[in-house]
Design an enzyme around this catalytic site. Structure first.
Site, short mmCIF file in Angstrom:
data_model
loop_
_atom_site.label_atom_id
_atom_site.label_comp_id
_atom_site.label_asym_id
_atom_site.label_seq_id
_atom_site.Cartn_x
_atom_site.Cartn_y
_atom_site.Cartn_z
N TYR A 76 -5.99 -1.38 -6.82
CA TYR A 76 -5.51 -2.61 -6.18
C TYR A 76 -4.85 -2.35 -4.83
O TYR A 76 -4.68 -1.21 -4.43
CB TYR A 76 -4.64 -3.45 -7.10
CG TYR A 76 -3.38 -2.87 -7.71
CD1 TYR A 76 -2.72 -3.56 -8.71
CD2 TYR A 76 -2.83 -1.66 -7.31
CE1 TYR A 76 -1.56 -3.10 -9.28
CE2 TYR A 76 -1.67 -1.18 -7.87
CZ TYR A 76 -1.04 -1.90 -8.85
OH TYR A 76 0.12 -1.42 -9.41
N GLU A 77 -4.53 -3.44 -4.15
CA GLU A 77 -4.01 -3.42 -2.77
C GLU A 77 -4.98 -2.73 -1.81
O GLU A 77 -4.58 -2.04 -0.88
CB GLU A 77 -2.64 -2.74 -2.70
CG GLU A 77 -1.63 -3.27 -3.68
CD GLU A 77 -1.46 -4.78 -3.64
OE1 GLU A 77 -1.82 -5.39 -2.62
OE2 GLU A 77 -0.99 -5.35 -4.63
N GLY A 78 -6.26 -2.91 -2.06
CA GLY A 78 -7.29 -2.26 -1.26
C GLY A 78 -7.71 -0.98 -1.93
O GLY A 78 -6.97 0.01 -1.91
N ARG A 126 0.82 -1.21 0.00
CA ARG A 126 0.00 0.00 0.00
C ARG A 126 0.86 1.26 0.00
O ARG A 126 0.57 2.21 -0.72
CB ARG A 126 -0.95 -0.03 1.20
CG ARG A 126 -2.08 -1.03 1.01
CD ARG A 126 -2.90 -1.26 2.26
NE ARG A 126 -4.01 -2.17 1.95
CZ ARG A 126 -4.85 -2.65 2.85
NH1 ARG A 126 -4.71 -2.34 4.13
NH2 ARG A 126 -5.83 -3.45 2.48
N GLN A 138 -9.34 2.17 1.86
CA GLN A 138 -8.29 2.85 2.63
C GLN A 138 -8.90 3.95 3.50
O GLN A 138 -8.50 4.15 4.65
CB GLN A 138 -7.24 3.46 1.69
CG GLN A 138 -6.56 2.46 0.78
CD GLN A 138 -5.89 1.33 1.52
OE1 GLN A 138 -5.24 1.56 2.53
NE2 GLN A 138 -6.07 0.12 1.03
#
Length: 594
Positions: free
Chosen positions: A441-443, A297, A448
């Protein structure tokens, strides 16, 4: 082809003048081996590699893309394999790795700058080594000593790569409902069965082996995320002597055809009773994987920074060359039929939006990196604890705000080109397409924001934010520079303090308060973070002669006048609450049948 020259002066300014890195390293016995001469050499070498090797592959890699050949075989674009070999043999993958297992032990304050350069010149290529680094961090935190000894050195060297296998067709953010199963074998291993999607680097031709870190559930595991375990599942089995054995029963079923980062192989991975070994304790897989996810992230923020930097450099070059119209003040090029568009205020607005984002993003990424290093290397338990709290608060901002502002900046730079920005030959449309994924992506960035407001603010009653605001106010109170950024930063801190109190008071009364207000709260806080970064840069430049330092103060003025006022708009939207969104019947969102 796009042009790029690594902003080494800006990087050194952030590293040396703003954060006084060498003092930080030399006062920490775990980092005393790091010196500026070596770091400067590292930065200069990566500047050459990224410009001369990776940048030329950026457009061709986009045009060719990763290719699925059938039968689980995936090939990367022409030139990627040779570039990866050079990258790996030069030691870049293990730059921040643990020396006990063959890494070089450099802090995040150094590796973030090399990662920025790689992401700037080739976002698709950057993802292959990036996922490997993340996997090694996860293994360092949770794997057994035998697993570390078996895999880490080969991963640091680039002989083997790593992935993270979380998402399934029905389970994205809600990992608690994954279906992948792990059935124990008599020898202590497990049979892993299931399908994972969106797996970056799940299959490719760059390395001899691929080490998959897979989330799965054991029989009789608790429901939800509490029942998730983490498994190490290699593409090829590893013999006792370290050589590769038989192929594991896993394969890529296909690759995705994407909007951008086309040179990165995004795979559907099928595990058919593949042999794997548990990492860490049973049912602790999500906590183990979050070590890797949080690294990724923060790194996605660097991807956004890279997109901004490349877009800015090319837009600025074009603006100085493209003649259209005459300046509003006076003729700038009377010998030519038109003045360069850089003389037009609106073009400068777009360029400065991007430049301000680039410099604030870099400074903020370095600030987070320093806290990561303090958390990891400090010999003072209280200092490490405080740094960990700061990292927890700022990670969702580093991911979401930096990437949201990056897309805005790349679009501004594309707009500088007018119609030419929409044409492939100039390269701007690729930068926009590639950078877009960093928000997803990655949350996804909305997640977030929920993490920031729901977990990092509400759950601890705003303590992390209170400490951060105290740090900001203390810094501003001790500034020697006479600049508008001082009062602007104090006002921004007051805004966030008031906003936090308002949200905390409303949470109990409005059921959708966190979900409805989280994104605007994150953006408002992001502008405060940027203001704090500009205050640091202005203070570091204060009293130093030369245009380089004078322009730091000028860019801060631009930020105060033209960007920071957005904090008030986001604050007002937070205060409006979630009712304007939720005050519709569900039927309003139904699409009429054709």
């Amino acid at each position: 082809m796009a042009v790029y020259n690594a902003p080494l002066d800006d990087m050194r300014f952030i590293l040396n003048d703003v954060f006084k890195a060498e003092n930080f390293w030399q006062n920490n016995e775990n980092l005393a081996h790091v010196d500026l001469d070596t770091v400067n050499m590292i930065l200069e070498e990566m500047a050459k590699l990224s410009k001369n090797v990776l940048l030329p592959l950026n457009r061709t890699g986009d045009e060719e893309g990763a290719t699925y050949q059938g039968d689980g075989v995936v090939t990367t674009p022409a030139g990627f394999k040779e570039a990866y070999k050079q990258y790996a043999e030069s030691g870049w993958i293990g730059l921040g790795g643990d020396p006990e297992y063959g890494g070089q032990g450099f802090p995040k304050m150094v590796t973030m700058l090399t990662e920025e350069m790689v992401f700037t010149t080739n976002q698709s290529f950057a993802l292959y080594p990036n996922l490997t680094v993340g996997a090694t961090l996860c293994m360092l935190a949770s794997a057994s000593e035998e697993q570390k000894q078996t895999y880490l050195e080969r991963m640091y060297s680039g002989e083997w790569s790593g992935t993270m296998c979380l998402t399934e067709p029905h389970a994205g953010t809600d990992l608690g409902i994954i279906k992948t199963k792990a059935v124990p074998n008599d020898d202590g291993s497990y049979k892993i069965s299931g399908t994972k999607i969106f797996i970056t680097g799940g299959e490719h031709d760059l390395t001899d082996n691929i080490i998959h870190l897979v989330l799965a559930k054991t029989p009789n595991a608790p429901e939800g995320s509490k029942g998730i375990s983490l498994f190490l599942v290699p593409k090829f089995m590893v013999n006792e002597d370290g050589s590769l054995g038989e192929r594991n029963t896993l394969s890529a079923g296909s690759i995705e055809h994407k909007m951008g980062i086309k040179g990165s192989a995004t795979c559907v991975m099928n595990f058919d009773e593949a042999k794997g070994w548990m990492i860490g304790e049973e049912n602790t897989g999500l906590a183990s994987m979050f070590v890797m996810m949080n690294y990724e992230r923060v790194t996605m923020g660097l991807q956004g920074l890279g997109g901004t930097e490349l877009a800015y450099q090319n837009a600025a070059l074009y603006a100085n060359d493209r003649g259209q119209g005459r300046s509003d003040t006076q003729l700038q090029s009377p010998e030519k039929p038109a003045d360069a568009i850089v003389h037009h205020a609106d073009v400068r607005r777009m360029l400065l939006n991007a430049r301000a984002n680039s410099e604030a993003s870099r400074c903020f990424a370095m600030y987070v990196a320093k806290n990561l290093d303090e958390q990891k290397f400090s010999t003072d338990p209280e200092a490490a604890k405080a740094a960990a709290a700061r990292v927890a608060l700022l990670t969702p901002i580093a991911k979401a705000f930096l990437t949201d502002k990056a897309l805005e900046a790349t679009v501004d730079c594309q707009q500088v080109f007018g119609g030419h920005g929409y044409i492939r030959e100039w390269g701007m449309e690729q930068i926009v397409r590639d950078t877009r994924i960093a928000q997803i992506y990655e949350g996804a960035n909305g997640i977030q924001a929920l993490d920031l407001l729901g977990r990092k603010i509400a759950r601890n009653e705003g303590k992390y934010m209170q400490n951060f605001l105290a740090e900001i106010r203390d810094f501003v109170a001790n500034m020697q520079a006479d600049h508008a950024i001082k009062q602007a930063t104090l006002d921004a801190a007051d805004t966030i303090e008031e906003l936090t109190k308002t949200v905390m008071a409303n949470i109990g009364q409005r059921k959708n308060e966190i979900n409805g207000c989280a994104v605007d709260y994150l953006h408002a806080t992001g502008y405060l973070c940027y203001s704090y970064m500009f205050a640091m840069m202005v203070e570091a430049a204060n009293g130093k002669e030369g245009d380089f330092y004078t322009n730091k103060a000028k860019l801060a003025n631009f930020f105060v006048g033209r960007i920071l006022p957005r904090i008030d708009a986001h604050a007002q939207m937070v205060k409006a609450g979630s009712d304007p969104m939720m005050d519709f019947e569900l039927s309003y969102f139904e699409v009429p049948a054709s």
